[in-house]
Structure formats: C-alpha cells, structure tokens
Design a protein around this motif. Structure first.
Motif, PDB file in Angstrom:
ATOM      1  N   GLY A  60       0.974  -1.197  -0.088  1.00  0.00           N
ATOM      2  CA  GLY A  60      -0.113  -0.498   0.088  1.00  0.00           C
ATOM      3  C   GLY A  60       0.750   1.282   0.144  1.00  0.00           C
ATOM      4  O   GLY A  60       1.887   1.048   0.010  1.00  0.00           O
ATOM      5  N   HIS A  61      -0.357   2.618   0.356  1.00  0.00           N
ATOM      6  CA  HIS A  61       0.426   3.846   0.627  1.00  0.00           C
ATOM      7  C   HIS A  61       0.943   3.875   1.698  1.00  0.00           C
ATOM      8  O   HIS A  61       0.935   3.538   2.452  1.00  0.00           O
ATOM      9  CB  HIS A  61      -0.147   5.156  -0.087  1.00  0.00           C
ATOM     10  CG  HIS A  61      -1.721   4.939   0.575  1.00  0.00           C
ATOM     11  ND1 HIS A  61      -2.607   4.549   0.842  1.00  0.00           N
ATOM     12  CD2 HIS A  61      -1.474   5.981   1.717  1.00  0.00           C
ATOM     13  CE1 HIS A  61      -3.313   4.368   1.888  1.00  0.00           C
ATOM     14  NE2 HIS A  61      -2.650   5.798   1.896  1.00  0.00           N
ATOM     15  N   THR A  62       2.241   4.991   2.172  1.00  0.00           N
ATOM     16  CA  THR A  62       2.228   5.461   3.198  1.00  0.00           C
ATOM     17  C   THR A  62       1.655   6.568   3.549  1.00  0.00           C
ATOM     18  O   THR A  62       2.229   7.139   2.661  1.00  0.00           O
ATOM     19  CB  THR A  62       4.078   5.240   3.417  1.00  0.00           C
ATOM     20  OG1 THR A  62       4.933   4.338   3.017  1.00  0.00           O
ATOM     21  CG2 THR A  62       4.449   5.713   4.958  1.00  0.00           C
ATOM     22  N   PRO A  63       1.078   6.707   4.718  1.00  0.00           N
ATOM     23  CA  PRO A  63      -0.210   7.985   4.848  1.00  0.00           C
ATOM     24  C   PRO A  63       0.553   9.115   5.091  1.00  0.00           C
ATOM     25  O   PRO A  63       1.510   8.726   5.954  1.00  0.00           O
ATOM     26  CB  PRO A  63      -0.664   7.350   5.352  1.00  0.00           C
ATOM     27  CG  PRO A  63      -1.152   6.320   6.003  1.00  0.00           C
ATOM     28  CD  PRO A  63      -0.001   5.557   5.555  1.00  0.00           C
ATOM     29  N   TRP A  64       0.653  10.096   5.141  1.00  0.00           N
ATOM     30  CA  TRP A  64       0.957  11.168   5.619  1.00  0.00           C
ATOM     31  C   TRP A  64       1.424  11.218   7.279  1.00  0.00           C
ATOM     32  O   TRP A  64      -0.005  10.820   7.707  1.00  0.00           O
ATOM     33  CB  TRP A  64       0.434  12.344   5.140  1.00  0.00           C
ATOM     34  CG  TRP A  64       0.363  13.403   3.687  1.00  0.00           C
ATOM     35  CD1 TRP A  64      -0.164  12.664   2.507  1.00  0.00           C
ATOM     36  CD2 TRP A  64       1.782  13.541   3.103  1.00  0.00           C
ATOM     37  NE1 TRP A  64       0.162  13.837   1.410  1.00  0.00           N
ATOM     38  CE2 TRP A  64       1.165  13.918   1.785  1.00  0.00           C
ATOM     39  CE3 TRP A  64       2.692  13.786   3.443  1.00  0.00           C
ATOM     40  CZ2 TRP A  64       1.991  14.358   0.779  1.00  0.00           C
ATOM     41  CZ3 TRP A  64       3.848  14.617   2.841  1.00  0.00           C
ATOM     42  CH2 TRP A  64       3.535  14.628   2.040  1.00  0.00           C
ATOM     43  N   HIS A  65       2.773  11.225   7.450  1.00  0.00           N
ATOM     44  CA  HIS A  65       2.681  11.250   9.191  1.00  0.00           C
ATOM     45  C   HIS A  65       4.132  11.816   9.120  1.00  0.00           C
ATOM     46  O   HIS A  65       4.730  12.475   8.494  1.00  0.00           O
ATOM     47  CB  HIS A  65       2.087  10.028   9.501  1.00  0.00           C
ATOM     48  CG  HIS A  65       3.756   9.664   8.951  1.00  0.00           C
ATOM     49  ND1 HIS A  65       3.888   8.951   7.368  1.00  0.00           N
ATOM     50  CD2 HIS A  65       5.253   8.827   9.534  1.00  0.00           C
ATOM     51  CE1 HIS A  65       5.025   8.405   7.847  1.00  0.00           C
ATOM     52  NE2 HIS A  65       5.922   8.777   9.095  1.00  0.00           N
ATOM     53  N   VAL A  66       3.639  12.391  10.894  1.00  0.00           N
ATOM     54  CA  VAL A  66       4.536  13.137  11.554  1.00  0.00           C
ATOM     55  C   VAL A  66       6.228  11.930  12.068  1.00  0.00           C
ATOM     56  O   VAL A  66       5.290  10.793  12.841  1.00  0.00           O
ATOM     57  CB  VAL A  66       4.927  14.121  12.178  1.00  0.00           C
ATOM     58  CG1 VAL A  66       5.258  15.307  11.036  1.00  0.00           C
ATOM     59  CG2 VAL A  66       4.005  14.320  12.881  1.00  0.00           C
ATOM     60  N   ASP A  67       7.073  11.598  12.635  1.00  0.00           N
ATOM     61  CA  ASP A  67       7.525  10.169  12.905  1.00  0.00           C
ATOM     62  C   ASP A  67       7.506  10.531  14.747  1.00  0.00           C
ATOM     63  O   ASP A  67       7.735   9.750  15.098  1.00  0.00           O
ATOM     64  CB  ASP A  67       8.945  10.322  12.995  1.00  0.00           C
ATOM     65  CG  ASP A  67       9.569   9.550  11.256  1.00  0.00           C
ATOM     66  OD1 ASP A  67       7.841   9.034  10.747  1.00  0.00           O
ATOM     67  OD2 ASP A  67      10.309  10.021  11.135  1.00  0.00           O
TER      68      ASP A  67
END
Ligand SMILES: O=C(O)CCC(=O)C(=O)O
Length: 271
Positions: A119-126
């Motif tokens: 799948g895609h990697t959703p927008w996020h902050v680590d």
C-alpha cells in the motif's frame, strides 16, 4: 567515497534543511558499496518479517505500507555497516547543528509491489511516536535500490516541520486525509523525486512525509537510521506508542534521563 569517511554538507545544504525540514543528498554513498550490502541486509529483513503469514485483509493500512523490521544492526553485519557509518552520522550531526549524535534505532522499510498488494504510506510525522524532549532528531532514508517515481519514493511537505495540526495522529487513513488537507491549506510544497542508488534523504521528526504505493514489479528496499542529538533527554510519554518506544529503544531510561542507554551508542564523533 567510503561509508567510514566523514562528510561536511555545504552551507547551502544546511540552509535548505533548516528551511524545509528535509534534504536529499545525491550520491552521498557509493552505489557499489550499497550493492554489496543489499543481499545480506535483505535476507535479514525477510527472515524477520513480522507479518509473514498474516492474511492481507487482516493487515492495517500501516502494515500494508511496508515490511518493517527494526534493530537490524543486531542481526545483520550489512545493516551494522550502515548504522555505524561515520559518513551518515557526520551529516546527521551537521544538519541538526549539534556536536554529537546517538542511535535512536534503525529499521528497514521494504515496500511490496502493489500487485503483491503493498500500500501507500499515509502522511504522518515520526515524532508523534518518540518520547523525546526536543526536535533534534533526524531520519536518514537510505534506498538500497534505485527508487523511480513508480516505486514509492519518500515524499515530503517542505517547511511542514513548523505545522502543528496533525501532530497528534498515528499513521492511519485518518492521518492521510487530515494531514493531506491541512498541508494543502497551509500551502506547503510537496517534494517527491526519484532516488538513485547512493542518494540519501534526511528529515526531521516533525516534517510531514508520505509515499505513494509501489507500482513497479519489484520490492522498494530501503534502510533507515534515526539519529538523536547526543544531548537529547527523554520526555514523559504522551501516548502508548511513546511508552512502547521508551521500553524498546531507550531501555531502562526514564523521563529526564540523557537518551543514552546501551541501545543508543554514540555514532558521531566516533573512532
Ligand atoms: O518508507 C516509507 O514509505 C516511509 C518512511 C518513513 O515514514 C520514515 O522513514 O520516517
């Protein structure tokens, strides 16, 4: 070029990193060296894939995004060469503008081809996941193969380390929708360029990033190393993920301690 040779980024690179919260250094590493490390590292990843045997429909969006294997430097000599690379660690320290950096942890992020249902990697902050007292933490994203635009190259929202909306969201369908909208409203330009073997990107813990699905026919093989300011202190965890991270990556430490457990060796300066 050698993994062991320190590298000093130019003033322009340092400026861009401060401004954008990310930067990609083209041909920072020697592609031939990476080609030699890739097979052993990939074998270690596939041996440890935590989702082996889990049916697709039972996987979360997070688990569909990639095969994620942490702490590879303990089981793979090839991963150890990257984690203890003076070249990478010296750049991390320079970008953070700190005198020294320690290891937070390493992890491989292998994205399956989408016909294998990656799948895609959703927008996020680590940094949502990290119990850390300051923002001086940076991830090096190190492709072990060329990553053209159809293979899911990491994509950044430039300047988004200054955006606060969405910081409380874990990687999920919700983070994808809400962050995508907030980033568009905030007018943060998106940077998602192909990577050639040898290119390495660095992003701050608060910089929003995502990746499209891997539409090619082969795995997107990427190793990451996360560096902390050598003076980083542990912060009180604010969610369960941070509690897990504290146990796993900062073993034996408590809020207020220097983030320097036996699992956090000094990577720069180093002998
Ligand atoms: O490799 C990806 O698709 C995501 C990487 C990521 O989120 C990270 O390195 O922090």
């Amino acid at each position: 070029m050698d993994l062991h040779l320190a590298h000093e980024p130019t003033g322009d690179v340092l400026e861009r990193f401060s401004h954008d919260g990310h930067v990609t250094l083209r041909q920072l590493l020697d592609p031939l060296e990476l080609e030699l490390l890739e097979p052993g590292l990939s074998a270690a990843v596939h041996r440890s894939d935590p989702n082996t045997g889990v049916p697709w429909e039972e996987r979360s969006t997070y688990d569909r995004a990639f095969i994620q294997v942490g702490d590879l430097h303990r089981t793979s000599a090839e991963a150890r060469r990257l984690v203890f690379s003076r070249r990478l660690a010296s750049v991390a320290a320079a970008l953070l503008r700190v005198a020294s950096v320690r290891l937070y942890h390493d992890q491989a992020l292998y994205k399956l081809p989408s016909n294998g249902e990656g799948g895609h990697t959703p927008w996020h902050v680590d940094q949502y996941y990290w119990p850390l007292a300051t923002d001086r933490a940076v991830t090096a994203w190190i492709p072990l193969v060329d990553v053209p635009s159809d293979m899911g190259p990491l994509t950044f929202a430039s300047g988004s380390h200054r955006m606060e909306e969405g910081r409380g969201l874990e990687i999920s369908d919700e983070s994808e929708t809400l962050c995508d909208r907030a980033l568009a409203e905030g007018g943060f330009p998106r940077a998602g360029t192909p990577f050639q073997l040898g290119d390495v990107s660095f992003h701050l813990g608060w910089t929003y990033h995502s990746a499209p699905p891997n539409r090619s026919e082969t795995e997107r093989k990427v190793m990451t190393v996360i560096y902390l300011d050598g003076e980083m202190r542990v912060a009180a965890p604010t969610n369960d993920h941070q509690r897990d991270d504290l146990r796993k990556w900062l073993p034996g430490l408590k809020p207020g301690d220097l983030a320097a457990s036996e699992a956090n060796p000094l990577l720069w300066p180093s002998g």
